[in-house]
Design a protein around this motif. Structure first.
Motif, PDB file in Angstrom:
ATOM      1  N   GLN A 191     110.815  17.599  28.825  1.00  0.00           N
ATOM      2  CA  GLN A 191     112.217  17.685  29.007  1.00  0.00           C
ATOM      3  C   GLN A 191     113.429  18.054  28.074  1.00  0.00           C
ATOM      4  N   GLN A 192     113.114  16.893  26.799  1.00  0.00           N
ATOM      5  CA  GLN A 192     114.257  17.076  25.751  1.00  0.00           C
ATOM      6  C   GLN A 192     113.982  18.300  25.334  1.00  0.00           C
ATOM      7  N   GLY A 193     112.913  18.850  25.145  1.00  0.00           N
ATOM      8  CA  GLY A 193     112.822  20.237  24.575  1.00  0.00           C
ATOM      9  C   GLY A 193     113.439  21.238  25.525  1.00  0.00           C
ATOM     10  N   ARG A 194     113.182  21.384  26.868  1.00  0.00           N
ATOM     11  CA  ARG A 194     114.080  22.247  27.696  1.00  0.00           C
ATOM     12  C   ARG A 194     115.533  21.877  27.641  1.00  0.00           C
ATOM     13  N   ASP A 195     116.074  20.723  27.433  1.00  0.00           N
ATOM     14  CA  ASP A 195     117.489  20.591  27.316  1.00  0.00           C
ATOM     15  C   ASP A 195     117.908  21.170  26.002  1.00  0.00           C
ATOM     16  N   TYR A 196     117.222  21.052  24.917  1.00  0.00           N
ATOM     17  CA  TYR A 196     117.738  21.557  23.617  1.00  0.00           C
ATOM     18  C   TYR A 196     117.857  23.092  23.655  1.00  0.00           C
ATOM     19  N   ALA A 197     116.717  23.705  24.251  1.00  0.00           N
ATOM     20  CA  ALA A 197     116.759  25.168  24.588  1.00  0.00           C
ATOM     21  C   ALA A 197     117.794  25.484  25.317  1.00  0.00           C
ATOM     22  N   SER A 198     118.187  25.023  26.376  1.00  0.00           N
ATOM     23  CA  SER A 198     119.190  25.408  27.227  1.00  0.00           C
ATOM     24  C   SER A 198     120.576  25.536  26.552  1.00  0.00           C
ATOM     25  N   VAL A 199     120.849  24.465  25.685  1.00  0.00           N
ATOM     26  CA  VAL A 199     121.819  24.417  24.657  1.00  0.00           C
ATOM     27  C   VAL A 199     122.171  25.321  24.018  1.00  0.00           C
ATOM     28  N   ILE A 200     120.738  25.678  23.246  1.00  0.00           N
ATOM     29  CA  ILE A 200     120.880  26.796  22.380  1.00  0.00           C
ATOM     30  C   ILE A 200     121.228  28.244  22.883  1.00  0.00           C
ATOM     31  N   THR A 201     120.357  28.364  23.866  1.00  0.00           N
ATOM     32  CA  THR A 201     120.184  29.874  24.643  1.00  0.00           C
ATOM     33  C   THR A 201     121.505  29.886  25.421  1.00  0.00           C
ATOM     34  N   THR A 202     122.358  28.932  25.868  1.00  0.00           N
ATOM     35  CA  THR A 202     123.595  29.102  26.395  1.00  0.00           C
ATOM     36  C   THR A 202     124.663  29.485  25.289  1.00  0.00           C
ATOM     37  N   CYS A 203     124.632  28.767  24.098  1.00  0.00           N
ATOM     38  CA  CYS A 203     125.313  29.186  22.806  1.00  0.00           C
ATOM     39  C   CYS A 203     125.297  30.898  22.483  1.00  0.00           C
ATOM     40  N   LEU A 204     123.929  30.988  22.238  1.00  0.00           N
ATOM     41  CA  LEU A 204     123.728  32.334  21.970  1.00  0.00           C
ATOM     42  C   LEU A 204     124.285  33.447  23.032  1.00  0.00           C
ATOM     43  N   ALA A 205     124.437  33.050  24.341  1.00  0.00           N
ATOM     44  CA  ALA A 205     124.899  33.833  25.383  1.00  0.00           C
ATOM     45  C   ALA A 205     126.302  34.198  25.574  1.00  0.00           C
ATOM     46  N   VAL A 206     126.931  33.345  24.743  1.00  0.00           N
ATOM     47  CA  VAL A 206     128.417  33.065  24.774  1.00  0.00           C
ATOM     48  C   VAL A 206     129.002  33.708  23.600  1.00  0.00           C
ATOM     49  N   ARG A 207     129.789  34.890  23.795  1.00  0.00           N
ATOM     50  CA  ARG A 207     130.650  35.352  22.579  1.00  0.00           C
ATOM     51  C   ARG A 207     131.513  34.401  22.155  1.00  0.00           C
ATOM     52  N   GLY A 208     131.542  33.987  21.123  1.00  0.00           N
ATOM     53  CA  GLY A 208     132.483  33.146  20.536  1.00  0.00           C
ATOM     54  C   GLY A 208     132.231  31.802  20.253  1.00  0.00           C
ATOM     55  N   CYS A 209     130.758  31.514  20.794  1.00  0.00           N
ATOM     56  CA  CYS A 209     130.031  30.361  20.283  1.00  0.00           C
ATOM     57  C   CYS A 209     129.497  30.289  18.971  1.00  0.00           C
ATOM     58  N   VAL A 210     130.070  29.689  17.962  1.00  0.00           N
ATOM     59  CA  VAL A 210     129.692  29.709  16.600  1.00  0.00           C
ATOM     60  C   VAL A 210     128.373  29.009  16.125  1.00  0.00           C
ATOM     61  N   GLY A 211     128.246  27.996  16.688  1.00  0.00           N
ATOM     62  CA  GLY A 211     127.248  26.986  16.004  1.00  0.00           C
ATOM     63  C   GLY A 211     126.940  25.708  16.933  1.00  0.00           C
TER      64      GLY A 211
END
Length: 486
Positions: free
Chosen positions: A290-310
């Motif tokens: 589940q922790q893997g899914r949580d980290y992946a969720s945060v990363i994919t969200t940042c990548l999907a938001v123009r203006g999320c820099v890191g």
């Protein structure tokens, strides 16, 4: 040894519906990334994967961590942004009025520079880890003390940092301002005053506000949103908002993406600044998945938001995390275990960053007639599209640009030429090399983003001065081919 930050209990959030990448898929797709049992193998790293997507992946450490060879090996190879966890806070830097001590933070700056890591300053104005002399000041002396502290510290690190968390954790859970020494002396105006003071001390560093429990849509994030909107309308220099993201397992807010997007719509960039994901101990295989899914969720969200820099993880491994000392019975909150060996969340994070997603196994079906291929018209070998955003203040601005390869062949070693409006002059750039600084300029790729596959993009940005025209550039061309713009 002190914990990373003076903590306080955070009310667990009951949230469902987060974006997810299954642990099984993540492990399969990242199987070639990290040999079993190694903490930070040479070759593909979280840093390189993130930078290939136009974002950074960072960590936070203390000067004491520099004595841990296993920790520093991972930190120096896997992460591209470094946040000093304690050493730039007021109680370390100015323990007595007018007496400044930069030696602890300088050690971390040297480590970052030796490993080609960018630096995030944390933090200038915070109610916690504040020396007692500040709280004992008469109200009419607090502003002068705050301005002097900011001017001295920002000036000391001028030109060395990517960003500063100028004001940290200014809100209560209900969205009201904390009644700390700064608010009591200056009211809500202390935030704008701190930002303006920091800008005067370093015109080129990015200036952030940073807080926790603002990741989803709630009263506290509404308060931050309204503050940012007000500051921007007043022309106060503000470049970004940091979302700390100290999560409880399985509780990444489903509204994270929508929340980040409403902030970027105000003209600021956003970043995940202190990510960890705690669970009850001992950690089970189910919880680690589940922790893997949580980290992946945060990363994919940042990548999907123009203006999320890191994204920055708070700490390197479970052995140096602040969680167990603050939340008894909880821990295992990072990508690495107590021995700095990669956990399933590492593989899930690498997969989310695009480390070669596994190809799904086809579902068997009843054979049928072979379909006749549908003729198609090949697309152009080279074509491109450019999008961008600009955030400006007084005589400065920050622009972020994304070039997308809309052609049918990969672009290798790209150069994007464009015209800067009159009066704009580039002072610094990231994820690209820009030359000259004004007029018709060319942005060339850096080592990690030189290839743009068909349908893929490369993002970069720059800071510039201006004389009034804060429009986006025009006349884009990729390797001599004109690009469309939106």
């Amino acid at each position: 040894m002190r914990t990373f930050r003076t903590p306080r209990p955070r009310r667990p959030r009951r949230v469902v519906g987060a974006l997810a990448v299954t642990a099984a898929t993540a492990l399969a797709s990242a199987a070639t990334l990290l040999p079993a049992g190694q903490a930070g193998a040479a070759g593909t790293t979280l840093r390189s994967l993130a930078e290939a997507k136009g974002i950074y992946f960072g960590t936070a450490i203390t000067q004491g961590d520099l004595n841990n060879a296993a920790l520093t090996a991972v930190a120096g190879s896997q992460f591209g942004m470094l946040t000093p966890a304690n050493e730039m806070k007021w109680d370390t830097v100015e323990p007595s009025r007018g007496s400044f001590n930069y030696a602890p933070a300088d050690r971390l700056v040297s480590f970052a520079q030796a490993h080609s890591m960018r630096l995030r300053g944390h933090t200038l104005v915070w109610h916690s880890q504040l020396p007692s002399w500040v709280g004992a000041l008469p109200a009419n002396q607090v502003q002068a003390a705050m301005r002097n502290h900011i001017t001295n510290e920002v000036g000391h690190y001028k030109g060395k940092l990517y960003a500063w968390d100028v004001v940290n954790e200014m809100f209560n859970e209900d969205g009201g301002f904390r009644t700390d020494a700064f608010y009591n002396a200056m009211g809500v105006g202390f935030v704008a005053d701190a930002l303006r003071t920091a800008r005067a001390a370093d015109p080129n560093v990015k200036l952030y506000l940073n807080d926790y429990n603002i990741e989803g849509l709630n009263a506290k994030s509404d308060a931050m949103y309204n503050l940012v909107k007000s500051l921007k309308s007043q022309g106060v220099p503000l470049d970004g908002v940091g979302f700390q993201a100290h999560f409880v397992l399985g509780q990444v807010p489903s509204s994270l993406k929508a929340n980040l997007e409403r902030f970027t719509a105000l003209g600021v960039e956003v970043a995940v600044t202190e990510l960890d994901d705690r669970m009850q101990l001992p950690a089970s295989s189910t919880a680690l998945a589940q922790q893997g899914r949580d980290y992946a969720s945060v990363i994919t969200t940042c990548l999907a938001v123009r203006g999320c820099v890191g994204i920055t993880q708070w700490g390197v491994g479970d052995g140096d995390s602040w969680i167990p000392g603050t939340f008894p019975g909880y821990g295992a909150a990072t990508l690495y275990d107590n021995n700095y060996q990669a956990k399933p969340a590492y593989a899930a994070s690498a997969a989310a960053l695009g480390s070669g997603a596994a190809t799904p196994t086809p579902t068997p079906s009843t054979p049928g007639p072979t379909p006749t291929p549908t003729p198609s018209t090949p697309g152009p070998a080279v074509s491109c599209a450019v999008t961008g955003s600009v955030s400006s203040w007084d005589t400065g601005l920050v622009e972020n640009l994304t070039v997308t390869n809309t052609g049918s062949t990969a672009v290798n070693g790209w150069k994007l030429a464009f015209d800067l409006p009159a009066g704009q002059s580039v002072t610094s750039a990231w994820s690209a090399v820009i030359d000259p600084s004004a007029g018709r300029v060319t942005a060339g790729n850096v080592e990690y983003n030189g290839t743009i596959a068909p349908g893929a993009s490369a993002s970069f940005g720059f800071q510039a001065t201006h004389t009034g025209d804060v429009a986006l550039p025009t006349g884009f061309s990729l390797d001599g081919t004109p690009c469309t713009t939106a």
